[in-house]
Structure formats: C-alpha cells, structure tokens
Design an enzyme around this catalytic site. Structure first.
Site, PDB file in Angstrom:
ATOM      1  CG  ASP A 255      -1.766   1.214   1.364  1.00 15.35           C
ATOM      2  OD1 ASP A 255      -2.625   1.384   0.486  1.00 15.35           O
ATOM      3  OD2 ASP A 255      -1.591   1.995   2.315  1.00 15.35           O
ATOM      4  CD  GLU A 282      -2.391   2.591  -3.588  1.00 15.67           C
ATOM      5  OE1 GLU A 282      -3.515   3.075  -3.699  1.00 15.67           O
ATOM      6  OE2 GLU A 282      -1.734   2.638  -2.521  1.00 15.67           O
TER       7      GLU A 282
END
Length: 599
Positions: A255, A282
């Site tokens: 993340d 990400e």
C-alpha cells in the site's frame, strides 16, 4: 488520501471510511536499487487475480463475516477462472468498523481483545485461517495487503516539543505475543494531529517531495521512520516474514509505496518476497513516465498497478461513445512494461467517493475484454464489479476465453481501428487456437474486414454477443461484426490447433549510427509482431559490438511485406525515431541482409 485533522482522521477510521493510503504514490528518483533485485515471480499462466473486497464490506451478513463469505466462494471463484485473491488488511485497526488502513496492531489478526473488539472488520483469526484453507484447497494463491507507511489509534499520549500527541503503542491486549516491539514518538517522523489538518513534525521526513510534488512522505496518522532507523526497518521485515508464515501467503500488495522511502521498499522486498512469491505495489502515478521511473527505482522487484491504463478506461467511459477508441492502441504501463504490469479496470478507491474517485461507469465490459484477452499484464478483477454490479457471468466467460485461447503472438490493427472500433488478435500456438477481439463504443453495429492469423477458418463469437459464424479466406481475410456499445471475441473452430506452417527468412539488419551515449542502444521496430508491431517496448535490440554499426538477425515471414524503422532507446524507455519515411521490403529466400545508414 486527503489530509485531514486528527479528530477527523480518527472519526472517519472508526466509521470505516478512512480512505486508503494510496492517493499519491510516486518514485524517489535518487532511490537506485541498493542490492541485486529479487527476481519477480511468474504468476500462473494466463492467471487472473481478484481484489476480494471493496470499501465498507459488511461486517456480517447472512453468510457470516467477510472471511466466511470469501471462504464459501473459493470453489466458485476457482471455477470462474480466478487464480489468486488479494485480501484486505487482515490486522487490527481502531475499531471493528475500521477497514484496515487505519492500522493499530499489525500482529493482531483478530486474535486479541483490543480497541473494543477481538474480531477485525473481516472476522476472527480462526475464520481467516479457515478461509485461507478453503482458498488453498482450491489451488488459489493468496496475497495480503501490506500497510507499512503509518500507524494510528495509539494507546497513550506523549509530550513532543510541548504538544500532546497519541504516539505510544503498548498493545495491552496482546502484550508481547508474536512481538515485544513497542512504538513511541521516536519511531515516527511526525503525526497528523495538529489543528486544521496540520502536522506535528519532530524529525526530517524520510525524503523530499518529487514527481512535481505528487510523491511525498507524510500521508496520514503517525508516519513510520525508515530512513536511518535500523530498528524500524528490522521490525517491519520481521513482521512481513511473520505474517507470510501465519497466512501462508503467496504474495503481497504493498500500500501507498510512494509515501515510503524507496530504498526501504527495496530492502523489504529483498528480505521478505522470497521463494517465488509475488508482489505488486500501489504507486499511484497517472503520468506514465513517473510510473516507469518508479519501476526503475525499485529495480524490477515489484509489479505495479497500471494506473495510466485505468484513467484511459475512465476517459473512454466518460466519453460514452464520443471517445476515440484508437487511444487503446499500445496503452498504459501494460504495453511499456508487460512483465511488471497489473492491469485493472476499477478498485476499492476508484469506486469509492473520495480522493481517488474515478469510476469506469460506462462501457466497463469493453475494458474487461481488453485486459482479459491481452498478451501483456496480469489482470485484476474487482469483487464489486463481479458480484455487486452483476458483471460476473460476462467476466467468467472472458476468463474462460483467456484460459483457452489467449495465447501466441499479439497484433494491433492500427490501419483498421477507428474512432469507434478497436481490434486486437492473438495468433494462438501449437495447442491453442487464438482469438480476434473487437470493441465498439459507438451507437451502431459495425462490421470490419480484417486480415487475421486464421486462414480458411470458421470463427464464432465465444462471448455469445453475436450469433452465426465468419469464414476467412486463404489469406485470413474475413468480415467480422460487433454490436453497438459491445464487444466480441471471435475464435477459430475445428479440430486443427496447430497454426499453419510458414517459411521464414533470416534477415540481418546492419545500420550505421554514431549518435548514442552511454546507456542508449539502437533497435529495429516494425509493422509485424516479429518486429514488435510498432510497440517500442517490444522493439528488437541490435548489438553495438561493431559500433558505429549496429547488427542483429531475426526470422521474418517470407513473402510478407514489412515496414520498419530504427530507433534509439535508453533503459528508462525514452525513444528517438530515425527520420524519413518507413523503410519497406519483402523478405525472400532463406536469408537477406539490410545494410543501411540512420536517416
């Protein structure tokens, strides 16, 4: 994620609305790999992952907790062609309502009574392990969402430079089980607890903003220090290895990596992503070059979500028939870096009102047909699209086509495509028959005359969107229909699966060019799949050992006219094309030599 004051941050997290730390993910340009990169693992051939959650999934429903829901669907998803599941953050947040990105205790997987609950939003540790057992029993891979940028919901306040801030984590419900590591303000660089969305900062951020300030360190909560903090580095690596074993993980979704010190991302991947496991990060860059820079900075250790391609799909969606479909040609990170791209249409952030809200609401199945038939990229299907939005049967059909037919050389049809219709084919191989895909965003049905790889073949639309058949002639020519605002995937029938044999010519390319500097090479690029199909990412690299003459030999189909040019390219993907018109010739005989000078 939007920045907000501390009270708003904690309140939204408690309500389960804490936007994921993924709004601004970018690359640190100075972060060259610090060690030899870990090998990026291969995924299942023609594999398809599913993001197995969305924002605010029910805490419980008639099927039980979310872990119980997913466990009950394992066999169904396997049958639908899904090969891996990306699970939400499985660890304790600030309350049972927390969706997992408001991280409190990464060692509490629904095992300890903390923050008023034993279970996380998704269930208990026992339910999680049962669900993973069901997934593994069906041969599904399991990827976990790894949130390493920040922590929230501290147990106690500390006085830092005269300000009382919640930065002391004692984990009274867990104690020292699994880890005795405790966190306090010295483990962080700052915290978002000042008035008016502000930050209290007591150390330098791990890095300075870059990529036109699209990448920056401080995102939310208490920002974990990794630059010059060996203890935090070791602890987060230890946690990564612990949760890998605890959840029997096959891979990771990292993340908000643009908010994490890039050398530490590399360090963590080298230490944790071992034994062939997969990782996708990400790094939320709409700008393709920024995403390519991040791929270079992480040294191939991690795949990346194709954010530019998502926004291409959103442009198509917003156009709702008025967008030029030729924008799909060689689109996104998927075509510029095929081995590291994870393609997707929507995810929990783009679907949820907030900082990343950018849904593909119109023509969504055209986007899924694009990513699920493509040679490049690792497609990710969104759970909410599959189940809540009712696209499951169509996606399942496309997955079946992908597994049965999406093999062999790919071809773009730049001379056939127009503002409404996009065409793409896979030639098949010795045991798979290939496919021809057409997408039409226009308001009227269309028919295209196309030269396909399938000679004297009868094809059917395996999606069921068109009935009837199309028969090609001896050259592979046929007239292929596609309905308005729809898609078709035409597949050859019959029992012969071996592509027709072709005669090839060994063509030696020799071009004189002295305009390169260190890190630059010369390539040949042309109109056929053997020459890269005009996709610079697939250009054929020539040898510079006889500099300034660049040489290379490759087999081209005899008797088929080709167009080509020479290009100069560096490791970052920057391309310079030679001038003049396209070069043209027809390979003949067993061998041929092209001796030329850069024009």
């Amino acid at each position: 994620m939007r920045k907000m004051n501390a009270l708003a941050l904690w309140g939204l997290a408690a309500a389960g609305l804490l936007a994921q730390a993924c709004t601004k993910d970018a690359v640190q340009p100075t972060a060259a790999p610090s060690a030899a990169p870990a090998t990026q693992s291969a995924v299942v051939t023609n594999g398809v992952m599913m993001q197995a959650f969305y924002w605010d999934v029910p805490i419980t429903n008639t099927q039980g907790t979310w872990w119980q829901v997913l466990g009950s669907k394992a066999a169904e998803l396997k049958a639908a062609g899904i090969t891996a599941l990306w699970l939400p953050p499985a660890y304790k947040g600030g309350s049972q309502s927390d969706v997992g990105y408001g991280v409190y205790d990464r060692y509490d997987l629904g095992e300890f009574n903390q923050k008023g609950t034993v279970a996380t939003r998704y269930g208990t540790l026992g339910q999680l392990q049962t669900a993973i057992g069901a997934m593994k029993g069906q041969g599904l891979q399991v990827y976990e969402d790894m949130v390493m940028n920040h922590m929230t919901w501290a147990d106690a306040q500390e006085n830092v430079n005269g300000n009382l801030v919640y930065t002391k984590f004692n984990f009274p419900g867990r104690g020292n089980t699994h880890s005795s590591y405790k966190w306090s303000f010295n483990n962080f660089t700052g915290t978002q607890q000042a008035p008016n969305n502000g930050w209290y900062q007591w150390k330098s951020w791990d890095f300075q903003p870059y990529a036109n300030n699209d990448a920056y360190d401080n995102l939310l909560g208490s920002e974990i220090q990794y630059n010059n903090n060996a203890a935090n580095q070791t602890e987060t690596i230890n946690w990564g290895n612990w949760i890998t074993t605890k959840m029997s993980l096959d891979g990771y979704r990292l993340d908000a990596t643009k908010h994490i010190y890039t050398p530490y991302v590399n360090q963590w991947l080298d230490a944790v992503k071992t034994n062939g496991r997969f990782a996708v990060s990400e790094a939320w860059f709409r700008n393709l070059q920024d995403l390519k820079n991040y791929a270079a900075a992480t040294g191939g250790r991690t795949s990346l979500f194709d954010v530019p391609l998502h926004y291409t799909f959103q442009d198509m969606s917003n156009g709702n028939g008025a967008w030029d479909m030729r924008g799909l040609q060689f689109a996104g990170f998927t075509e510029s870096n095929p081995t590291l791209s994870v393609s997707f249409v929507d995810n929990h952030d783009t679907d949820h009102p907030g900082a990343l809200y950018s849904p593909v609401t119109n023509l969504k199945m055209l986007a899924y047909a694009y990513i699920l038939t493509r040679a490049n990229g690792y497609p990710c299907v969104f759970y909410k699209d599959y189940y809540n939005y009712g696209l499951g049967n169509q996606i399942k059909t496309l997955n079946g086509i992908r597994q049965a037919n999406a093999y062999g050389a790919a071809a773009e049809y730049t001379s056939i495509n127009d503002a409404d219709v996009y065409v793409y084919s896979r030639a098949g191989d010795a045991t798979h028959k290939g496919l021809l895909m057409l997408l039409n965003d226009g308001s009227t049905a269309r028919t295209k005359t196309i030269t396909t790889p399938f000679k004297s073949a009868t094809l059917t639309d395996k999606t069921g969107n068109n009935t009837g058949t199309v028969t090609t002639d001896a050259n592979g020519n046929g007239n292929f229909p596609v309905n308005a605002r729809s898609y078709s995937v035409w597949v050859p029938g019959g029992t012969v699966t071996t592509p027709p044999s072709t005669t090839t010519t060994a063509v030696s390319f020799n071009v004189t060019y002295s305009g390169t500097t260190s890190g630059q090479d010369v390539y040949v690029l042309g109109s056929t799949a053997q020459l890269g199909a005009w996709n610079a990412a697939n250009a054929i690299k020539l040898s510079g050992t006889a500099y300034p003459v660049w040489k290379g030999t490759l087999n081209l189909t005899s008797g088929t006219s080709v167009q080509y040019k020479y290009i100069r390219k560096d490791a970052a993907g920057n391309v310079l094309y030679e001038g003049g018109a396209n070069r043209t010739f027809t390979p003949t005989g067993t061998s041929q030599t092209r001796t030329e000078t850069w024009q």
